[in-house]
Design an enzyme around this catalytic site. Structure first.
Site, PDB file in Angstrom:
ATOM      1  N   LYS A  31       0.696  -1.120   0.006  1.00  0.00           N
ATOM      2  CA  LYS A  31       0.022   0.098  -0.049  1.00  0.00           C
ATOM      3  C   LYS A  31       0.874   1.347  -0.067  1.00  0.00           C
ATOM      4  O   LYS A  31       0.648   2.228  -0.563  1.00  0.00           O
ATOM      5  CB  LYS A  31      -0.949   0.145   1.189  1.00  0.00           C
ATOM      6  CG  LYS A  31      -2.224  -1.072   1.160  1.00  0.00           C
ATOM      7  CD  LYS A  31      -2.604  -1.349   2.451  1.00  0.00           C
ATOM      8  CE  LYS A  31      -3.930  -2.403   2.242  1.00  0.00           C
ATOM      9  NZ  LYS A  31      -4.599  -2.851   3.278  1.00  0.00           N
ATOM     10  N   GLN A  83      -4.845  -1.521   9.540  1.00  0.00           N
ATOM     11  CA  GLN A  83      -4.579  -2.756   9.100  1.00  0.00           C
ATOM     12  C   GLN A  83      -5.309  -4.002   9.705  1.00  0.00           C
ATOM     13  O   GLN A  83      -4.874  -4.133  11.049  1.00  0.00           O
ATOM     14  CB  GLN A  83      -3.124  -2.945   8.723  1.00  0.00           C
ATOM     15  CG  GLN A  83      -2.828  -4.274   8.166  1.00  0.00           C
ATOM     16  CD  GLN A  83      -3.367  -4.270   6.471  1.00  0.00           C
ATOM     17  OE1 GLN A  83      -3.427  -3.416   5.908  1.00  0.00           O
ATOM     18  NE2 GLN A  83      -3.892  -5.496   6.253  1.00  0.00           N
ATOM     19  N   ASP A 123     -10.922   2.682   4.119  1.00  0.00           N
ATOM     20  CA  ASP A 123     -11.266   1.309   3.930  1.00  0.00           C
ATOM     21  C   ASP A 123     -12.909   1.081   3.789  1.00  0.00           C
ATOM     22  O   ASP A 123     -13.346  -0.254   3.511  1.00  0.00           O
ATOM     23  CB  ASP A 123     -10.767   0.471   5.052  1.00  0.00           C
ATOM     24  CG  ASP A 123      -9.318  -0.364   4.614  1.00  0.00           C
ATOM     25  OD1 ASP A 123      -9.242  -0.254   3.761  1.00  0.00           O
ATOM     26  OD2 ASP A 123      -8.916  -0.719   5.725  1.00  0.00           O
TER      27      ASP A 123
END
Ligand code: NDP
Length: 304
Positions: free
Chosen positions: A54, A98, A121
C-alpha cells in the site's frame, strides 16, 4: 466465447496512471498532496506485506503515506487514542487500521471509532449504512475493486444472478449489497453507472447444496479463504468467476516455501468460464488501487 482472464494487475496499473495524472494536475494548481495514514499493530508477516504494498502504491501515484507502527502489546484504549488523534489530525485525509488486530482488541470497537469521512477502507458502520441506503459513502476497497474490474471489462450485472460465497463484513456482505443496488449509487471515480441491479444470493458455510446454487449463477464471487472450494462441477458454461481468496499453501519448490492460491480450482474451472480472475493478479491489485481511489475521494471531500 473464448475465456478472458480478468487482468487486475493491468487494470490497477491503468487506474494508477489515471490517478497519477489527476494528482499531478492538482499539484500543478498549487494543491498539497493527499495524505493517508496506515496503522499497523504488531508484525504479522502478511499484514506487513500488505502495508508495504500500500505504501509503495501511494508513492507511485503521489499520495503521501505515513505508517503508524504500534506494538502488538498496545491496549484497546491506547489504540482508540491513536484513532482519535488521527480523526483530529487535519493533515491526514484518510487512514486505515490494518486488519487483523491482536485478539485482545475488539476490531468492531476500533473500526467504529474511525471518523467515517476518513474511513478509506469503508468499514465503519456509518459508511456501510450509507452505502446500503445509496447515500454518498466510501465503499470498502475489495468490493469497489471488484465492481471496477467488472466495469472495465464491460461485464454487465443488471438482471444477472450473482452468487457470493462468503458473508464477511469486508468482502461478502458489501459486494453483495453493491451489486444489487440500483445504479443510482454512482461513486466518484467509478467508470460506469451501469453496474448494480443484480439478483444476488449470498452463501456461507451453513448453506445447503452450494453446487446447486452456484450452477445457476451468471457471476460467482468466491471469498471464503478455502483453497479449491469452487470446482468445475459447480460452474456453468459461460460463467464469470471472481476469486477473492488469498491462501498460502506449502510449496517446497518455491524459494519462499509457499505459494498463493485462491479459492477456485482454477485449472479445471477456467476452461468453462467466459471471464475469470487469476490469483495472484486479479482482485488483490484492485483492492489496493481502490484504497488509493478512496483516499483521493476523502481528500477531495476534505479540501472542498
Ligand atoms: P472470512 O473468514 O471473514 O469469511 C469467510 C466466509 O466464507 C465466511 O462467511 C464463511 O462462512 C464462508 N465460508 C468458509 N468456508 C466455506 C465453505 N466451505 N462453503 C461456503 N462458505 C464458506 O474471510 P474474508 O471475507 O475476510 O476473506 C475471504 C478470503 O478473501 C480470504 O482468503 C482472504 O485472505 C481473502 N481476501 C482477499 C482480498 C483481496 O484483496 N484479494 C481482500 C480481503 C480478503 P461462515 O460465515 O458461515 O463462517
Amino acid at each position: 466465447m473464448p475465456m478472458t482472464l480478468l487482468d487486475g494487475k493491468q487494470i490497477a496499473a491503468d487506474i494508477r496512471a489515471e490517478l497519477r495524472q489527476e494528482l499531478d494536475t492538482l499539484r500543478l494548481s498549487g494543491r498539497r498532496a493527499p495524505k493517508l495514514g496506515i496503522v499497523i499493530v504488531g508484525e504479522n508477516p502478511a499484514s506487513v506485506t500488505y502495508v508495504n504494498n500500500k505504501m509503495r502504491a501511494c508513492a507511485e501515484v503521489g499520495i503521501e503515506a505515513e505508517r503508524i507502527a504500534l506494538s502488538d502489546q498496545i491496549s484497546e484504549q491506547e489504540l482508540l487514542e491513536v484513532v482519535r488523534r488521527l480523526n483530529d489530525d487535519s493533515s491526514i485525509d484518510g487512514f486505515i487500521v490494518q486488519l487483523p488486530l491482536p485478539s485482545h482488541i475488539n476490531e468492531a470497537t476500533v473500526l467504529s471509532a474511525i471518523d467515517y469521512r476518513k474511513d478509506v477502507d469503508g468499514l465503519t458502520p456509518a459508511n456501510v449504512g450509507r452505502t446500503v441506503q445509496g447515500q454518498p459513502a466510501i465503499v470498502s476497497a475489495t468490493p469497489r475493486g471488484i465492481r471496477e474490474l467488472l466495469s472495465r471489462y464491460h461485464i454487465p450485472t443488471a438482471g444477472k444472478h450473482v452468487v457470493v460465497i462468503g458473508r464477511s463484513n469486508i468482502v461478502g456482505k458489501p459486494v453483495a449489497m453493491l451489486l444489487m443496488q440500483r445504479p443510482y449509487l454512482s461513486l466518484p471515480g467509478m467508470s460506469a453507472a451501469s453496474l448494480g441491479d443484480a439478483t444476488v444470493t449470498i452463501c456461507h458455510s451453513r448453506t445447503q447444496d452450494l453446487p446447486a446454487i452456484t450452477r445457476t449463477a451468471d457471476i460467482i464471487i468466491v471469498a471464503a479463504g478455502c483453497p479449491g472450494l469452487l470446482t468445475a462441477d459447480m460452474v456453468r458454461q459461460g460463467a464469470t468467476v471472481i476469486d477473492v481468496g488469498i491462501n498460502r499453501i506449502d510449496d517446497p519448490d518455491s524459494p519462499r516455501g509457499y505459494r498463493l492460491v485462491g479459492d477456485v480450482d482454477f485449472q479445471n474451472v477456467a476452461p468453462l468460464c467466459n471471464y475469470i480472475t487469476p490469483v495472484p493478479g486479479g482482485v488483490g491489485p484492485m483492492t489496493i488501487v481502490s484504497l488509493l481511489q478512496n483516499t483521493l475521494q476523502a481528500y477531495k471531500n476534505h479540501i472542498s
